[in-house]
Design an enzyme around this catalytic site. Structure first.
Site, mmCIF file in Angstrom:
data_model
loop_
_atom_site.group_PDB
_atom_site.id
_atom_site.type_symbol
_atom_site.label_atom_id
_atom_site.label_comp_id
_atom_site.label_asym_id
_atom_site.label_seq_id
_atom_site.Cartn_x
_atom_site.Cartn_y
_atom_site.Cartn_z
ATOM 1 N N ARG A 50 2.208 -12.213 -0.705
ATOM 2 C CA ARG A 50 0.649 -12.563 -0.090
ATOM 3 C C ARG A 50 0.302 -13.716 -0.862
ATOM 4 O O ARG A 50 0.691 -14.027 -2.062
ATOM 5 C CB ARG A 50 0.018 -11.470 -0.366
ATOM 6 C CG ARG A 50 0.352 -9.848 0.478
ATOM 7 C CD ARG A 50 -0.499 -9.710 1.498
ATOM 8 N NE ARG A 50 0.079 -8.597 2.593
ATOM 9 C CZ ARG A 50 -0.749 -8.298 3.432
ATOM 10 N NH1 ARG A 50 -1.677 -8.781 4.054
ATOM 11 N NH2 ARG A 50 -0.080 -7.298 4.305
ATOM 12 N N TYR A 65 -1.006 -3.682 -7.200
ATOM 13 C CA TYR A 65 -0.703 -4.560 -6.140
ATOM 14 C C TYR A 65 -2.018 -4.429 -5.011
ATOM 15 O O TYR A 65 -2.631 -3.622 -4.923
ATOM 16 C CB TYR A 65 0.290 -4.054 -5.240
ATOM 17 C CG TYR A 65 0.284 -4.317 -3.796
ATOM 18 C CD1 TYR A 65 0.724 -5.707 -3.501
ATOM 19 C CD2 TYR A 65 -0.307 -3.759 -2.865
ATOM 20 C CE1 TYR A 65 0.566 -6.119 -2.143
ATOM 21 C CE2 TYR A 65 -0.379 -4.247 -1.361
ATOM 22 C CZ TYR A 65 0.017 -5.406 -1.157
ATOM 23 O OH TYR A 65 -0.105 -6.119 0.073
ATOM 24 N N LYS A 100 -9.594 -2.573 1.350
ATOM 25 C CA LYS A 100 -9.273 -1.513 2.279
ATOM 26 C C LYS A 100 -10.097 -0.291 1.881
ATOM 27 O O LYS A 100 -10.668 0.513 2.767
ATOM 28 C CB LYS A 100 -7.670 -1.085 2.581
ATOM 29 C CG LYS A 100 -7.064 -2.338 3.018
ATOM 30 C CD LYS A 100 -7.554 -2.672 4.613
ATOM 31 C CE LYS A 100 -7.164 -3.951 5.041
ATOM 32 N NZ LYS A 100 -5.846 -4.371 5.332
ATOM 33 N N SER A 102 -1.411 -3.504 10.217
ATOM 34 C CA SER A 102 -1.285 -4.468 9.326
ATOM 35 C C SER A 102 0.194 -5.155 9.530
ATOM 36 O O SER A 102 0.994 -4.739 9.949
ATOM 37 C CB SER A 102 -0.784 -3.577 7.989
ATOM 38 O OG SER A 102 -1.921 -2.841 7.751
ATOM 39 N N CYS A 135 0.773 -7.428 11.954
ATOM 40 C CA CYS A 135 0.934 -7.503 13.499
ATOM 41 C C CYS A 135 0.285 -8.755 14.140
ATOM 42 O O CYS A 135 0.115 -8.748 15.022
ATOM 43 C CB CYS A 135 0.810 -6.264 14.012
ATOM 44 S SG CYS A 135 1.844 -4.904 13.654
ATOM 45 N N ASP A 174 -9.337 -9.926 8.823
ATOM 46 C CA ASP A 174 -8.768 -8.582 8.496
ATOM 47 C C ASP A 174 -9.644 -7.475 8.886
ATOM 48 O O ASP A 174 -9.121 -6.522 9.223
ATOM 49 C CB ASP A 174 -8.335 -8.380 6.997
ATOM 50 C CG ASP A 174 -7.511 -7.369 6.900
ATOM 51 O OD1 ASP A 174 -6.338 -7.155 7.618
ATOM 52 O OD2 ASP A 174 -7.602 -6.695 5.925
ATOM 53 N N ARG A 231 0.846 -1.229 -0.025
ATOM 54 C CA ARG A 231 -0.108 -0.102 -0.071
ATOM 55 C C ARG A 231 0.794 1.075 0.085
ATOM 56 O O ARG A 231 1.991 1.108 0.437
ATOM 57 C CB ARG A 231 -0.783 0.081 1.317
ATOM 58 C CG ARG A 231 -2.107 -0.947 1.199
ATOM 59 C CD ARG A 231 -2.911 -0.705 2.430
ATOM 60 N NE ARG A 231 -2.303 -1.498 3.541
ATOM 61 C CZ ARG A 231 -1.744 -0.795 4.458
ATOM 62 N NH1 ARG A 231 -1.782 0.761 4.382
ATOM 63 N NH2 ARG A 231 -1.258 -1.180 5.306
ATOM 64 N N HIS A 251 -10.793 -2.412 11.162
ATOM 65 C CA HIS A 251 -9.455 -3.462 10.698
ATOM 66 C C HIS A 251 -9.411 -4.491 11.873
ATOM 67 O O HIS A 251 -8.530 -4.602 12.567
ATOM 68 C CB HIS A 251 -8.546 -2.442 10.521
ATOM 69 C CG HIS A 251 -7.230 -3.132 10.032
ATOM 70 N ND1 HIS A 251 -5.951 -2.712 10.155
ATOM 71 C CD2 HIS A 251 -7.158 -4.204 9.090
ATOM 72 C CE1 HIS A 251 -5.175 -3.472 9.297
ATOM 73 N NE2 HIS A 251 -5.745 -4.279 8.618
HETATM 74 P P1 GTP Z 1 -2.284 -7.715 7.662
HETATM 75 O O1 GTP Z 1 -2.909 -8.841 6.420
HETATM 76 O O2 GTP Z 1 -1.250 -6.879 6.746
HETATM 77 O O3 GTP Z 1 -3.502 -6.871 8.060
HETATM 78 O O4 GTP Z 1 -1.409 -8.438 8.701
HETATM 79 P P2 GTP Z 1 -1.893 -9.315 9.818
HETATM 80 O O5 GTP Z 1 -2.446 -8.279 11.011
HETATM 81 O O6 GTP Z 1 -3.033 -10.229 9.244
HETATM 82 O O7 GTP Z 1 -0.791 -10.084 10.249
HETATM 83 P P3 GTP Z 1 -0.094 -11.512 10.243
HETATM 84 O O8 GTP Z 1 -1.078 -12.576 10.958
HETATM 85 O O9 GTP Z 1 -0.024 -12.078 8.850
HETATM 86 O O10 GTP Z 1 1.296 -11.536 10.665
HETATM 87 C C1 GTP Z 1 2.301 -10.620 10.148
HETATM 88 C C2 GTP Z 1 3.526 -11.333 10.818
HETATM 89 O O11 GTP Z 1 3.578 -11.340 12.310
HETATM 90 C C3 GTP Z 1 3.822 -12.706 10.810
HETATM 91 O O12 GTP Z 1 4.775 -12.895 9.684
HETATM 92 C C4 GTP Z 1 4.437 -13.295 11.891
HETATM 93 O O13 GTP Z 1 5.807 -13.236 11.931
HETATM 94 C C5 GTP Z 1 4.412 -12.066 12.941
HETATM 95 N N1 GTP Z 1 3.401 -12.615 13.998
HETATM 96 C C6 GTP Z 1 2.009 -12.839 13.989
HETATM 97 N N2 GTP Z 1 1.629 -13.495 15.263
HETATM 98 C C7 GTP Z 1 2.744 -13.372 16.032
HETATM 99 C C8 GTP Z 1 2.668 -13.570 17.372
HETATM 100 O O14 GTP Z 1 2.232 -14.041 18.236
HETATM 101 N N3 GTP Z 1 4.222 -13.633 18.158
HETATM 102 C C9 GTP Z 1 5.352 -13.156 17.266
HETATM 103 N N4 GTP Z 1 6.277 -12.843 17.823
HETATM 104 N N5 GTP Z 1 5.105 -12.789 15.704
HETATM 105 C C10 GTP Z 1 3.980 -12.762 15.360
HETATM 106 C C1 SPV Z 2 -3.002 -4.600 5.036
HETATM 107 O O1 SPV Z 2 -1.973 -3.895 4.812
HETATM 108 O O2 SPV Z 2 -3.371 -4.333 6.362
HETATM 109 C C2 SPV Z 2 -3.427 -5.845 4.403
HETATM 110 C C3 SPV Z 2 -3.093 -5.886 3.126
HETATM 111 O O3 SPV Z 2 -4.402 -6.307 5.059
HETATM 112 S S1 SPV Z 2 -3.654 -4.807 2.051
HETATM 113 O O4 SPV Z 2 -4.662 -5.290 1.175
HETATM 114 O O5 SPV Z 2 -2.766 -4.577 0.863
HETATM 115 O O6 SPV Z 2 -3.913 -3.678 2.638
HETATM 116 MN MN MN Z 3 -4.938 -5.584 7.037
#
Ligand code: GTP
Ligand code: SPV
Ligand code: MN
Length: 597
Positions: free
Chosen positions: A378, A201, A210, A252, A254, A281, A72, A230
């Site tokens: 992704r 993208y 989003k 994002s 996290c 999400d 983004r 979110h």
């Molecule tokens: P978006 O799709 O961008 O909104 O991301 P998301 O919030 O769904 O994050 P996602 O679950 O894909 O996690 C992103 C990264 O955070 C992963 O690659 C992990 O390495 C890390 N992560 C997720 N959960 C944990 C956790 O409980 N502990 C740690 N140390 N890292 C974590």
């Molecule tokens: C984020 O960045 O929080 C996502 C991926 O879930 S995107 O759809 O690219 O915003």
């Molecule tokens: Mn997201």
């Protein structure tokens, strides 16, 4: 090709878009298998998509975006409300007339020699009172195929809209020349419109996600009395079969997808605990007839971060990607046409193509300090693929929410978990979320920034008014309001290691949260909120890793760090001026006086 709807509002808008962009062909997407199959074949024949190993990964395709177009672009994302003040200090703003004047020439004739795809889609289960319809026109097959996975796409969405309604979101997308200098992701909340140009993208071009389901929908929710957040949505099933639903907002990359699909540790599974995924999400939330807050997931698939996903960290996500999935910007193993990314396993392919498209020796390439997959690469996977998809996933009424969790990446200051004193304090806790930036957006990674409710990049109006909306919703919910918590999986020791094991072990924190919702457990009242008694976090099976000393550290409230936090929040709040709700100013003063006592 003839229109798929009699709705004159849709047809006149599509005609206008055709007149503007001047495509050679127009294809209305009905969502049929034959149509999608022929689009897949076309994308493969032009090289836009690559067919993966159809035995190991049936129905899976690969796509690579340009290296300048992998996340983004927050600095090129605009909220064009009529009044600048309505976009607020956390958004880029431009007057709608000026933005239309700037963009119209860029779209003029941009689809000459190309096909325009007209995509009808529903955000939310078709027929749900909470669902809403969008129409996206685009010159990208990649967008069509992703929207097929991420939304309920096709003619049914038009049937749901009806022949007269004007309540649909108009999305105009062209990849144009994918020119980063002329890339714009623009929202016109008062016109129900989104214009995106010069990107191909995910988050910039899948306009249902989003752009609609958060930026436009948050504005609609403010006006119509509901919320677009979110947030992931999950259900925790107890051994007695009772399910508690929880939403969680983390910025994002996290941990939302990971928490949403969590597999509990053995000490829970052996007793019969289970986690069900409703969403990973986005959540749309509205008060139900019984007075409680209900949530639906407006999406129909997962656009998940690939790196770090493996059989141990997130088996359910990995399993979801085994069929009918699109992979974007990961690495390809040329020996068997499978995919690979950092953190999948310890065997990077020797005969690899890295995410930018160069053929490399994977292990050597990595040894030189390179990454085979982009950190924001992704997968786009259908929700129905997920082994733990909730039986309530398609429930048009949504699921009743008992707890709302906020969180972010904080090396220090924020404890593993705490509970707010009440709804308004919980709103305050959401408003003060800070987190280190990630690769999900362009720009520096690892910089601490304020990201209230994980909505900084996604709130389609003034953040102060958004907090006021939270306060208002809380008043309506009264004693039926969900309890609000904050978590931090990312506390570091002095060597920079995470001190909480995270992932499946986050169940131990959910367990405490649910017990607090059931009123079955006490807590320690501190300056920042209620914290667990150390003995109330179940560490069965991880006693070696989470020693009493580490648990103490995880649950510490360092008053000096929190006093510094108060100073920082006061500075952050200044920009909201008189739109900062008095309730939030009061919460900040109360926190400060508790710390100074
Ligand atoms: P978006 O799709 O961008 O909104 O991301 P998301 O919030 O769904 O994050 P996602 O679950 O894909 O996690 C992103 C990264 O955070 C992963 O690659 C992990 O390495 C890390 N992560 C997720 N959960 C944990 C956790 O409980 N502990 C740690 N140390 N890292 C974590
Ligand atoms: C984020 O960045 O929080 C996502 C991926 O879930 S995107 O759809 O690219 O915003
Ligand atoms: Mn997201």
């Amino acid at each position: 090709m003839a229109s798929l709807t009699k709705n004159p509002n849709v047809n006149s808008w599509v005609d206008e878009m055709i007149a503007l962009t001047k495509p050679d062909n127009v294809v209305w997407i009905d969502g049929s298998d034959e149509q999608l199959e022929s689009l897949r074949a076309e994308a493969v024949s032009t090289g836009e998509m690559i067919k993966l190993n159809q035995e190991k990964l049936p129905g899976c395709l690969y796509h690579r975006t340009l290296p300048n177009d992998v996340a983004r672009v927050e600095d090129r994302t605009f909220i064009c409300s009529k009044n600048e003040a309505d976009a607020g200090p956390t958004n880029n703003w431009c007057a709608p007339a000026d933005m239309y004047a700037k963009l119209t020439p860029m779209y003029d004739g941009v689809m000459k020699g190309r096909t325009m795809y007209v995509i009808p889609y529903s955000m939310g289960p078709i027929g749900s009172p909470l669902a809403k319809v969008g129409v996206e026109v685009t010159d990208s097959i990649y967008v069509v195929l992703n929207m097929d996975i991420m939304t309920r796409m096709g003619k049914a969405a038009f049937d749901n809209l009806g022949d007269k309604s004007n309540d649909f979101v108009r999305g105009l997308h062209s990849k144009a020349d994918v020119d980063p200098e002329n890339r714009y992701i623009v929202h016109f909340p008062e016109d129900n419109a989104i214009w995106s140009i010069n990107s191909a993208y995910g988050g910039n071009v899948l306009l249902g996600k989003k752009c609609f389901a958060l930026r436009i929908a948050s504005f609609q929710g403010k006006n119509e009395g509901w919320m677009a957040e979110h947030m992931l949505i999950l259900g925790v099933e107890k051994p007695n079969g009772e399910v508690t639903y929880i939403t969680a907002a983390f910025p994002s990359a996290c941990g939302k997808t990971n928490l949403a699909m969590l597999i509990p540790p053995e000490c829970y599974t052996k007793e019969g605990y289970k986690v069900w995924t409703v969403g990973d999400d986005i959540a749309w939330l509205k008060q139900g007839d019984d007075g409680r807050l209900y949530a639906i997931n407006p999406e129909n698939g997962f656009f998940g971060v690939a790196p770090g996903t493996n059989a141990k960290s997130n088996f359910n996500a990995l399993d979801s990607t085994m069929k009918n999935t699109i992979f974007t910007n990961v690495a390809v193993n040329n020996d068997d046409m499978t995919v690979w990314w950092e953190g999948l396993d310890k065997n990077p392919p020797v005969n690899a193509t890295e995410w930018k498209g160069a053929k490399v020796n994977g292990p050597e390439f990595i040894a030189e300090g390179n990454k085979l997959a982009h950190p924001n690469s992704r997968f786009t996977a259908p929700a129905i693929n997920c082994p733990c998809i909730s039986p309530e996933f398609n429930n048009p009424q949504g699921v009743p929410i008992s707890a709302i969790i906020f969180g972010g990446r904080r090396a220090k200051t924020t404890p593993l978990v705490y509970q707010s004193f009440d709804w308004n304090h919980g709103t305050f806790v959401g408003s003060i979320v800070s987190s280190e930036t990630t690769a999900a957006a362009t720009g520096a990674v690892g910089v601490l920034r304020h990201d209230p409710m994980a909505m900084k990049p996604f709130c389609g109006y003034h953040m102060g008014d958004y907090w006021a909306h939270w306060v208002e919703i809380g008043e309506k919910l009264g004693d039926k309001a969900p309890k609000i918590f904050n978590v931090n999986w990312f506390k570091l020791d002095d060597e920079g290691h995470f001190i909480w094991p995270g992932f499946g072990d986050n169940m131990r924190v959910l367990d405490w949260i649910i017990k607090r919702c059931d009123d079955s457990i006490d807590a320690v009242e501190t300056e920042i909120g209620y914290l667990p008694n150390a003995g109330d976090i179940n560490i069965e099976g991880i006693e070696d890793e989470v020693t009493p000393k580490i648990l103490e550290e995880l649950l510490a409230v360092d008053k000096d760090l929190w006093k510094a936090e108060v100073t920082d929040i006061r500075e952050f709040y200044k920009q909201f001026g008189d739109r900062l709700p008095s309730e939030m100013a009061e919460q900040l003063n109360n926190l400060e006086s508790r710390l100074n006592k």
